[in-house]
Structures are given as C-alpha cells and as structure tokens.
Design a protein around this motif. Structure first.
Motif, PDB file in Angstrom:
ATOM      1  N   GLU A 112       0.797  -1.220   0.000  1.00 54.55           N
ATOM      2  CA  GLU A 112       0.000   0.000   0.000  1.00 54.55           C
ATOM      3  C   GLU A 112       0.834   1.276   0.000  1.00 54.55           C
ATOM      4  OE1 GLU A 112       0.716  -1.148   4.243  1.00 54.55           O
ATOM      5  OE2 GLU A 112       0.024  -2.232   2.496  1.00 54.55           O
ATOM      6  N   ARG A 113       2.101   1.185   0.378  1.00 55.68           N
ATOM      7  CA  ARG A 113       3.005   2.346   0.356  1.00 55.68           C
ATOM      8  C   ARG A 113       3.736   2.483  -0.967  1.00 55.68           C
ATOM      9  NH1 ARG A 113       5.252   0.197   5.830  1.00 55.68           N
ATOM     10  NH2 ARG A 113       5.833  -1.288   4.252  1.00 55.68           N
ATOM     11  N   GLY A 114       3.484   1.519  -1.890  1.00 55.63           N
ATOM     12  CA  GLY A 114       4.154   1.544  -3.183  1.00 55.63           C
ATOM     13  C   GLY A 114       5.500   0.834  -3.173  1.00 55.63           C
ATOM     14  N   GLU A 115       5.833   0.208  -2.054  1.00 51.12           N
ATOM     15  CA  GLU A 115       7.102  -0.514  -1.933  1.00 51.12           C
ATOM     16  C   GLU A 115       6.991  -1.874  -2.614  1.00 51.12           C
ATOM     17  OE1 GLU A 115       9.816  -2.191   1.718  1.00 51.12           O
ATOM     18  OE2 GLU A 115       8.638  -0.376   2.051  1.00 51.12           O
ATOM     19  N   GLN A 116       7.972  -2.186  -3.441  1.00 50.20           N
ATOM     20  CA  GLN A 116       7.964  -3.455  -4.175  1.00 50.20           C
ATOM     21  C   GLN A 116       8.708  -4.528  -3.387  1.00 50.20           C
ATOM     22  OE1 GLN A 116       8.481  -3.325  -8.405  1.00 50.20           O
ATOM     23  NE2 GLN A 116       9.714  -5.187  -8.372  1.00 50.20           N
ATOM     24  N   HIS A 117       8.084  -5.710  -3.268  1.00 46.21           N
ATOM     25  CA  HIS A 117       8.669  -6.853  -2.571  1.00 46.21           C
ATOM     26  C   HIS A 117       8.862  -7.973  -3.580  1.00 46.21           C
ATOM     27  CE1 HIS A 117       7.680  -5.058   1.374  1.00 46.21           C
ATOM     28  NE2 HIS A 117       6.655  -4.572   0.704  1.00 46.21           N
ATOM     29  N   THR A 118      10.091  -8.419  -3.746  1.00 43.98           N
ATOM     30  CA  THR A 118      10.383  -9.497  -4.680  1.00 43.98           C
ATOM     31  C   THR A 118       9.844 -10.812  -4.148  1.00 43.98           C
ATOM     32  OG1 THR A 118      12.387  -8.345  -5.375  1.00 43.98           O
ATOM     33  CG2 THR A 118      12.241 -10.696  -5.903  1.00 43.98           C
ATOM     34  N   VAL A 119       9.227 -11.579  -5.018  1.00 40.42           N
ATOM     35  CA  VAL A 119       8.686 -12.887  -4.661  1.00 40.42           C
ATOM     36  C   VAL A 119       9.714 -13.939  -5.022  1.00 40.42           C
ATOM     37  CG1 VAL A 119       6.876 -14.563  -5.167  1.00 40.42           C
ATOM     38  CG2 VAL A 119       6.308 -12.144  -4.953  1.00 40.42           C
ATOM     39  N   THR A 120      10.054 -14.800  -4.051  1.00 39.66           N
ATOM     40  CA  THR A 120      11.080 -15.822  -4.273  1.00 39.66           C
ATOM     41  C   THR A 120      10.513 -17.238  -4.211  1.00 39.66           C
ATOM     42  OG1 THR A 120      11.650 -15.838  -1.927  1.00 39.66           O
ATOM     43  CG2 THR A 120      12.920 -14.363  -3.360  1.00 39.66           C
ATOM     44  N   ARG A 121       9.191 -17.355  -4.058  1.00 41.64           N
ATOM     45  CA  ARG A 121       8.540 -18.661  -3.957  1.00 41.64           C
ATOM     46  C   ARG A 121       7.485 -18.790  -5.046  1.00 41.64           C
ATOM     47  NH1 ARG A 121       7.516 -19.633   2.437  1.00 41.64           N
ATOM     48  NH2 ARG A 121       9.640 -19.247   3.103  1.00 41.64           N
ATOM     49  N   PRO A 122       7.119 -20.011  -5.393  1.00 44.23           N
ATOM     50  CA  PRO A 122       6.081 -20.182  -6.419  1.00 44.23           C
ATOM     51  C   PRO A 122       4.713 -19.686  -5.957  1.00 44.23           C
ATOM     52  CG  PRO A 122       7.060 -22.320  -5.819  1.00 44.23           C
ATOM     53  CD  PRO A 122       7.719 -21.276  -4.986  1.00 44.23           C
ATOM     54  N   VAL A 123       4.422 -19.782  -4.649  1.00 40.54           N
ATOM     55  CA  VAL A 123       3.153 -19.316  -4.083  1.00 40.54           C
ATOM     56  C   VAL A 123       3.469 -18.498  -2.835  1.00 40.54           C
ATOM     57  CG1 VAL A 123       0.939 -19.983  -3.072  1.00 40.54           C
ATOM     58  CG2 VAL A 123       1.948 -21.382  -4.877  1.00 40.54           C
ATOM     59  N   VAL A 124       2.824 -17.329  -2.718  1.00 38.25           N
ATOM     60  CA  VAL A 124       2.987 -16.513  -1.516  1.00 38.25           C
ATOM     61  C   VAL A 124       1.614 -16.222  -0.918  1.00 38.25           C
ATOM     62  CG1 VAL A 124       5.176 -15.450  -2.160  1.00 38.25           C
ATOM     63  CG2 VAL A 124       3.047 -14.370  -2.870  1.00 38.25           C
ATOM     64  N   ALA A 125       1.576 -16.026   0.396  1.00 38.81           N
ATOM     65  CA  ALA A 125       0.348 -15.697   1.109  1.00 38.81           C
ATOM     66  C   ALA A 125       0.416 -14.238   1.533  1.00 38.81           C
ATOM     67  CB  ALA A 125       0.191 -16.603   2.328  1.00 38.81           C
ATOM     68  N   LEU A 126      -0.562 -13.463   1.094  1.00 37.13           N
ATOM     69  CA  LEU A 126      -0.613 -12.041   1.419  1.00 37.13           C
ATOM     70  C   LEU A 126      -1.602 -11.799   2.555  1.00 37.13           C
ATOM     71  CD1 LEU A 126      -0.723 -10.534  -2.175  1.00 37.13           C
ATOM     72  CD2 LEU A 126       1.263 -10.923  -0.708  1.00 37.13           C
ATOM     73  N   CYS A 127      -1.205 -10.994   3.507  1.00 37.55           N
ATOM     74  CA  CYS A 127      -2.047 -10.674   4.659  1.00 37.55           C
ATOM     75  C   CYS A 127      -3.213  -9.795   4.229  1.00 37.55           C
ATOM     76  CB  CYS A 127      -1.213  -9.933   5.699  1.00 37.55           C
ATOM     77  SG  CYS A 127      -2.186  -9.356   7.109  1.00 37.55           S
ATOM     78  N   VAL A 128      -4.412 -10.148   4.698  1.00 39.10           N
ATOM     79  CA  VAL A 128      -5.577  -9.295   4.485  1.00 39.10           C
ATOM     80  C   VAL A 128      -6.205  -8.844   5.800  1.00 39.10           C
ATOM     81  CG1 VAL A 128      -6.110 -10.148   2.181  1.00 39.10           C
ATOM     82  CG2 VAL A 128      -7.115 -11.269   4.155  1.00 39.10           C
ATOM     83  N   CYS A 129      -5.759  -9.428   6.928  1.00 42.36           N
ATOM     84  CA  CYS A 129      -6.318  -9.017   8.226  1.00 42.36           C
ATOM     85  C   CYS A 129      -5.657  -7.737   8.731  1.00 42.36           C
ATOM     86  CB  CYS A 129      -6.182 -10.139   9.266  1.00 42.36           C
ATOM     87  SG  CYS A 129      -4.525 -10.381   9.951  1.00 42.36           S
ATOM     88  N   GLY A 130      -4.483  -7.398   8.194  1.00 41.63           N
ATOM     89  CA  GLY A 130      -3.806  -6.176   8.581  1.00 41.63           C
ATOM     90  C   GLY A 130      -3.006  -6.263   9.869  1.00 41.63           C
ATOM     91  N   ARG A 131      -2.883  -7.465  10.433  1.00 42.55           N
ATOM     92  CA  ARG A 131      -2.191  -7.597  11.716  1.00 42.55           C
ATOM     93  C   ARG A 131      -0.899  -8.406  11.651  1.00 42.55           C
ATOM     94  NH1 ARG A 131      -7.422  -8.150  15.607  1.00 42.55           N
ATOM     95  NH2 ARG A 131      -8.204  -6.081  15.132  1.00 42.55           N
ATOM     96  N   SER A 132      -0.491  -8.810  10.483  1.00 47.37           N
ATOM     97  CA  SER A 132       0.744  -9.573  10.332  1.00 47.37           C
ATOM     98  C   SER A 132       1.949  -8.708  10.690  1.00 47.37           C
ATOM     99  CB  SER A 132       0.888 -10.058   8.884  1.00 47.37           C
ATOM    100  OG  SER A 132       2.155 -10.652   8.691  1.00 47.37           O
ATOM    101  N   SER A 133       2.932  -9.324  11.320  1.00 44.88           N
ATOM    102  CA  SER A 133       4.174  -8.597  11.613  1.00 44.88           C
ATOM    103  C   SER A 133       5.133  -8.676  10.434  1.00 44.88           C
ATOM    104  CB  SER A 133       4.829  -9.166  12.873  1.00 44.88           C
ATOM    105  OG  SER A 133       5.185 -10.518  12.686  1.00 44.88           O
ATOM    106  N   LEU A 134       4.740  -9.367   9.386  1.00 47.45           N
ATOM    107  CA  LEU A 134       5.583  -9.549   8.201  1.00 47.45           C
ATOM    108  C   LEU A 134       4.967  -8.936   6.950  1.00 47.45           C
ATOM    109  CD1 LEU A 134       6.457 -13.316   8.758  1.00 47.45           C
ATOM    110  CD2 LEU A 134       7.872 -11.343   9.321  1.00 47.45           C
ATOM    111  N   THR A 135       4.055  -7.982   7.098  1.00 46.24           N
ATOM    112  CA  THR A 135       3.345  -7.449   5.934  1.00 46.24           C
ATOM    113  C   THR A 135       4.301  -7.074   4.810  1.00 46.24           C
ATOM    114  OG1 THR A 135       3.307  -5.255   6.904  1.00 46.24           O
ATOM    115  CG2 THR A 135       1.325  -6.581   7.169  1.00 46.24           C
ATOM    116  N   PRO A 136       3.953  -7.367   3.578  1.00 49.65           N
ATOM    117  CA  PRO A 136       2.642  -7.777   3.112  1.00 49.65           C
ATOM    118  C   PRO A 136       2.376  -9.288   3.235  1.00 49.65           C
ATOM    119  CG  PRO A 136       4.071  -7.589   1.227  1.00 49.65           C
ATOM    120  CD  PRO A 136       4.880  -7.180   2.445  1.00 49.65           C
TER     121      PRO A 136
END
Length: 70
Positions: free
Chosen positions: A26-50
């Motif tokens: 949401e801040r426009g920061e790009q995160h490189t994906v290194t796995r075939p499948v990733v899980a994105l937080c939607v509850c907003g409480r993860s300490s590892l967002t996104p």
C-alpha cells in the motif's frame, strides 16, 4: 512468455498468489517474490506485511483448514 498469475482468496485467511514476480504494498514498496506461491495478509495484523504470518487465526478464531470443514 509471461507467467500465469493465479489468485485464491482463502476464507478467514490470506490471499494466495501463484506466479507473481513481485508484490507492491500500500506504500508503493515493491517486494520481490522468491517462492512459487505466496500468502498475502488481508487481516492487517501480520508482523511480516505484506506477507501473512498466521495472525488471522488468532483474530478470527479459525484456521484456513477449519474453513474447509463446513
């Protein structure tokens, strides 16, 4: 050849993304994906967002596995 992007919304859980090369938060920061499948937080409480860290299980009281049981 481009990758096929597949998205699955898990009930009471994360959004699973298959085939992504990067995720932009949401801040426009790009995160490189290194796995075939990733899980994105939607509850907003993860300490590892996104990325999802499983906190939704404590927030909702259910795991994504429980949601499949009916």
């Amino acid at each position: 050849m481009s990758r096929q992007l597949r998205i699955r919304v898990c009930p009471d859980g994360p959004v699973l993304v298959r085939g992504a090369e990067a995720v932009v938060d949401e801040r426009g920061e790009q995160h490189t994906v290194t796995r075939p499948v990733v899980a994105l937080c939607v509850c907003g409480r993860s300490s590892l967002t996104p990325w999802c860290d499983g906190t939704h299980q404590m927030v909702t009281g259910r795991s994504t596995d429980d949601a499949d049981d009916g």
